[in-house]
Design an enzyme around this catalytic site. Structure first.
Site, PDB file in Angstrom:
ATOM      1  N   CYS A  93       0.827  -1.221   0.000  1.00  0.00           N
ATOM      2  CA  CYS A  93       0.000   0.000   0.000  1.00  0.00           C
ATOM      3  C   CYS A  93       0.857   1.264   0.000  1.00  0.00           C
ATOM      4  O   CYS A  93       0.315   2.380  -0.080  1.00  0.00           O
ATOM      5  CB  CYS A  93      -0.907   0.046   1.230  1.00  0.00           C
ATOM      6  SG  CYS A  93      -1.857  -1.445   1.512  1.00  0.00           S
ATOM      7  N   HIS A 111      -5.999   2.068   5.576  1.00  0.00           N
ATOM      8  CA  HIS A 111      -6.607   1.231   4.527  1.00  0.00           C
ATOM      9  C   HIS A 111      -7.326   0.082   5.214  1.00  0.00           C
ATOM     10  O   HIS A 111      -6.705  -0.666   5.963  1.00  0.00           O
ATOM     11  CB  HIS A 111      -5.510   0.709   3.602  1.00  0.00           C
ATOM     12  CG  HIS A 111      -5.963  -0.326   2.619  1.00  0.00           C
ATOM     13  ND1 HIS A 111      -7.141  -0.215   1.893  1.00  0.00           N
ATOM     14  CD2 HIS A 111      -5.410  -1.514   2.235  1.00  0.00           C
ATOM     15  CE1 HIS A 111      -7.270  -1.270   1.116  1.00  0.00           C
ATOM     16  NE2 HIS A 111      -6.245  -2.081   1.311  1.00  0.00           N
ATOM     17  N   HIS A 113     -10.102  -3.349   4.935  1.00  0.00           N
ATOM     18  CA  HIS A 113     -10.789  -4.343   4.114  1.00  0.00           C
ATOM     19  C   HIS A 113     -12.159  -4.621   4.736  1.00  0.00           C
ATOM     20  O   HIS A 113     -12.680  -5.729   4.616  1.00  0.00           O
ATOM     21  CB  HIS A 113      -9.975  -5.638   4.044  1.00  0.00           C
ATOM     22  CG  HIS A 113      -8.847  -5.597   3.070  1.00  0.00           C
ATOM     23  ND1 HIS A 113      -8.266  -6.735   2.544  1.00  0.00           N
ATOM     24  CD2 HIS A 113      -8.192  -4.557   2.493  1.00  0.00           C
ATOM     25  CE1 HIS A 113      -7.292  -6.394   1.716  1.00  0.00           C
ATOM     26  NE2 HIS A 113      -7.221  -5.080   1.670  1.00  0.00           N
ATOM     27  N   GLU A 143     -26.813  12.076  10.483  1.00  0.00           N
ATOM     28  CA  GLU A 143     -26.012  12.877  11.413  1.00  0.00           C
ATOM     29  C   GLU A 143     -24.506  12.613  11.314  1.00  0.00           C
ATOM     30  O   GLU A 143     -23.688  13.524  11.392  1.00  0.00           O
ATOM     31  CB  GLU A 143     -26.511  12.626  12.849  1.00  0.00           C
ATOM     32  CG  GLU A 143     -25.848  13.479  13.918  1.00  0.00           C
ATOM     33  CD  GLU A 143     -26.238  14.958  13.859  1.00  0.00           C
ATOM     34  OE1 GLU A 143     -27.126  15.329  13.063  1.00  0.00           O
ATOM     35  OE2 GLU A 143     -25.615  15.742  14.604  1.00  0.00           O
ATOM     36  N   HIS A 210     -12.804  -4.510  -2.716  1.00  0.00           N
ATOM     37  CA  HIS A 210     -11.517  -4.548  -2.009  1.00  0.00           C
ATOM     38  C   HIS A 210     -11.587  -3.864  -0.637  1.00  0.00           C
ATOM     39  O   HIS A 210     -11.361  -4.507   0.380  1.00  0.00           O
ATOM     40  CB  HIS A 210     -10.450  -3.900  -2.916  1.00  0.00           C
ATOM     41  CG  HIS A 210      -9.071  -3.885  -2.363  1.00  0.00           C
ATOM     42  ND1 HIS A 210      -7.941  -3.857  -3.161  1.00  0.00           N
ATOM     43  CD2 HIS A 210      -8.595  -3.861  -1.094  1.00  0.00           C
ATOM     44  CE1 HIS A 210      -6.861  -3.848  -2.419  1.00  0.00           C
ATOM     45  NE2 HIS A 210      -7.235  -3.847  -1.142  1.00  0.00           N
TER      46      HIS A 210
HETATM   47  C1  LIG Z   1      -5.023 -10.490   1.719  1.00  0.00           C
HETATM   48  S1  LIG Z   1      -4.326  -8.914   1.650  1.00  0.00           S
HETATM   49  C2  LIG Z   1      -3.831  -8.561  -0.023  1.00  0.00           C
HETATM   50  C3  LIG Z   1      -3.048  -7.268  -0.118  1.00  0.00           C
HETATM   51  C4  LIG Z   1      -3.874  -6.092   0.340  1.00  0.00           C
HETATM   52  O1  LIG Z   1      -4.914  -5.799  -0.260  1.00  0.00           O
HETATM   53  C5  LIG Z   1      -3.518  -5.325   1.501  1.00  0.00           C
HETATM   54  O2  LIG Z   1      -4.204  -4.393   1.856  1.00  0.00           O
HETATM   55  C6  LIG Z   1      -2.319  -5.643   2.346  1.00  0.00           C
HETATM   56  O3  LIG Z   1      -1.143  -5.337   1.738  1.00  0.00           O
HETATM   57  P1  LIG Z   1       0.217  -5.451   2.560  1.00  0.00           P
HETATM   58  O4  LIG Z   1       1.297  -5.463   1.521  1.00  0.00           O
HETATM   59  O5  LIG Z   1       0.285  -4.260   3.480  1.00  0.00           O
HETATM   60  O6  LIG Z   1       0.170  -6.729   3.365  1.00  0.00           O
HETATM   61 ZN   LIG Z   2      -5.873  -3.944   0.498  1.00  0.00          ZN
END
Ligand SMILES: CSCCC(=O)C(=O)COP(=O)(O)O
Ligand SMILES: [Zn+2]
EC number: 4.2.1.109
Length: 248
Positions: A93, A111, A113, A143, A210
């Site tokens: 990332c 970030h 998921h 709100e 994602h």
């Molecule tokens: C199963 S995670 C796949 C990679 C990804 O989308 C992520 O956010 C993590 O990336 P990193 O290189 O920080 O492990």
């Molecule tokens: Zn990711």
């Protein structure tokens, strides 16, 4: 200089008794975010900018198990690593976190998921939305929107060109752009950068199927915005299940 003394020297960049030191803070935040389902299965992550230093987690590790000494440290000006833990690779990332620092002067980028973020991109993608609504998540008159700043700024001043800064109001429409996913995280950089440029008021970019990238001027703002957004994504998913519209 021996490898051992080199290692000890760069340890100074990550060893501190202060829980808010970036190396400690990233480890602590990832443990908390893991309980929310934001950084499970090695996915997701957090980066902090501390003066001229960018703190980054390693790639492909259990993010809730990281230690401060696992952190990479990059010089913001030169983009050279001041500290590279052996065996580990920096987060994939990294170019995306750097985009938030360079283009928005962010102090922290998160970030996740989160399944709510993923689901909202699927709902927006589906035929239930008008074509013009498929690449953006818009919501108003809730709100929690007031927890979101314009552009990730937090200031109440007026920006150049008369653009308003500060947080959104109850009657404002919050709009978060959605970009296509790519096979490799680092390949998202160009489209994420384009979305940041095209949506000056956004403090986040959703990535289809994602997750989401959220930034703020500091850790507190990035974290509270990530929390507010996750709340709004979940609410919108539940409203969708009930047949309710979240924007008229
Ligand atoms: C199963 S995670 C796949 C990679 C990804 O989308 C992520 O956010 C993590 O990336 P990193 O290189 O920080 O492990
Ligand atoms: Zn990711």
């Amino acid at each position: 200089m021996t490898e051992a003394s080199q290692h000890n020297e760069t340890d100074e960049l990550v060893r501190s008794d202060d829980p808010l030191h970036p190396a400690n803070h990233i480890s602590d935040l990832c443990r908390r975010f893991h309980t929310l389902g934001w950084v499970t299965g090695t996915g997701g992550g957090v980066s902090i900018r501390h003066g001229d230093h960018i703190y980054l987690a390693p790639s492909g590790v259990q993010k809730e198990m990281m230690q401060p000494t696992d952190m990479f440290v990059m010089d913001y000006e030169t983009k050279e690593y001041l500290r590279r833990p052996k065996v580990l690779k920096p987060s994939a990332c990294t170019p995306l976190f750097l985009a938030a620092y360079t283009h928005r002067n962010a102090g922290c980028c998160i970030h996740t998921h989160s399944q709510w973020a993923v689901l909202i991109t699927l709902i927006c993608e589906s035929g239930l939305q008008k074509p013009s609504e498929r690449n953006v998540f818009s919501i108003k008159e809730i709100e929690q929107i007031k927890g979101i700043s314009r552009g990730g700024s937090g200031s109440d001043e007026v920006a150049e060109g008369g653009r308003k800064l500060g947080n959104l109001g109850y009657h404002d429409t919050m709009m978060i752009p959605i970009i296509e996913n790519t096979a490799h995280e680092e390949d998202l950089k160009d489209t994420l950068q384009k979305a940041i440029e095209e949506w000056p008021e956004t403090c986040a970019v959703l990535v289809k199927r994602h997750g989401v990238y959220v930034w703020g001027k500091d850790v507190a703002q990035a974290k509270t915005q990530a929390e507010s957004l996750d709340y709004l994504f979940q609410l919108a998913v539940e409203m969708h299940k009930l047949g309710l519209k979240w924007v008229s």
